[in-house]
Design an enzyme around this catalytic site. Structure first.
Site, mmCIF file in Angstrom:
data_model
loop_
_atom_site.group_PDB
_atom_site.id
_atom_site.type_symbol
_atom_site.label_atom_id
_atom_site.label_comp_id
_atom_site.label_asym_id
_atom_site.label_seq_id
_atom_site.Cartn_x
_atom_site.Cartn_y
_atom_site.Cartn_z
ATOM 1 N N HIS A 22 27.818 117.196 -9.083
ATOM 2 C CA HIS A 22 28.514 116.454 -10.131
ATOM 3 C C HIS A 22 28.774 117.338 -11.348
ATOM 4 C CE1 HIS A 22 28.425 113.447 -13.583
ATOM 5 N NE2 HIS A 22 29.599 113.312 -12.991
ATOM 6 N N ASP A 69 35.479 113.310 -11.321
ATOM 7 C CA ASP A 69 34.507 112.752 -12.248
ATOM 8 C C ASP A 69 35.123 111.583 -13.016
ATOM 9 O OD1 ASP A 69 32.458 112.311 -14.091
ATOM 10 O OD2 ASP A 69 32.098 114.448 -14.402
ATOM 11 N N TYR A 118 41.231 130.635 -18.669
ATOM 12 C CA TYR A 118 40.534 131.725 -17.971
ATOM 13 C C TYR A 118 39.021 131.630 -18.186
ATOM 14 C CZ TYR A 118 45.061 134.210 -17.460
ATOM 15 O OH TYR A 118 46.340 134.571 -17.146
#
Length: 150
Positions: A22, A69, A118
């Site tokens: 998770h 999520d 990034y």
């Protein structure tokens, strides 16, 4: 042999997806992304290649098995267009719709500045590179929780 798993999901990618917990993030990118450099900083250090697939094809396959999520407002992140951070490219809108369809609910998608993307990607679980030729095909998917045992 497995059933109901898209044939486009490679064994390495299935291992990564099954190993994620998770709130960990999968990094899905186009062919222009500095994938090797970023991948070596991730949790697994893995670069997984999905040759021949574009971003929507890969996103559809991944999100058919990966829950997003639902404890956070934006479980999907995309890279902003340099010089036009509010612009939403058609491919980015398509991936957003794929996420909503896979979840059967509204799913938030945030836009991250290129260098912030990034840095966030380096904290990801693994990097999955496609053959996508269109620019800004770079996404982070945050792993959710399965409550019903499926």
């Amino acid at each position: 042999m497995l059933r109901n798993i898209p044939s486009t999901l490679s064994p390495d990618l299935l291992w990564c997806l099954a190993s994620m917990g998770h709130a960990e993030r999968l990094v899905l990118v186009d062919r222009n992304f500095p994938a090797h450099d970023v991948a070596r900083h991730t949790s697994t250090g893995k670069l997984i290649e999905l040759p021949g697939l574009d971003i929507p094809q890969a996103a559809r396959a991944i999100l058919s098995v990966m829950p997003l999520d639902d404890f956070i407002p934006d479980p999907v992140s995309r890279m902003q267009v340099v010089g036009d951070p509010e612009k939403l490219l058609p491919m980015q809108a398509e991936v957003h719709q794929i996420a909503k369809d896979a979840e059967g609910r509204d799913v938030g998608m945030e836009a991250l500045e290129r260098f912030a993307f990034y840095e966030a990607a380096k904290k990801g679980f693994c990097v999955v590179r496609t053959s996508e030729f269109r620019p800004y095909g770079c996404f982070l998917f945050t792993m959710g929780v399965i409550f019903d045992g499926r």
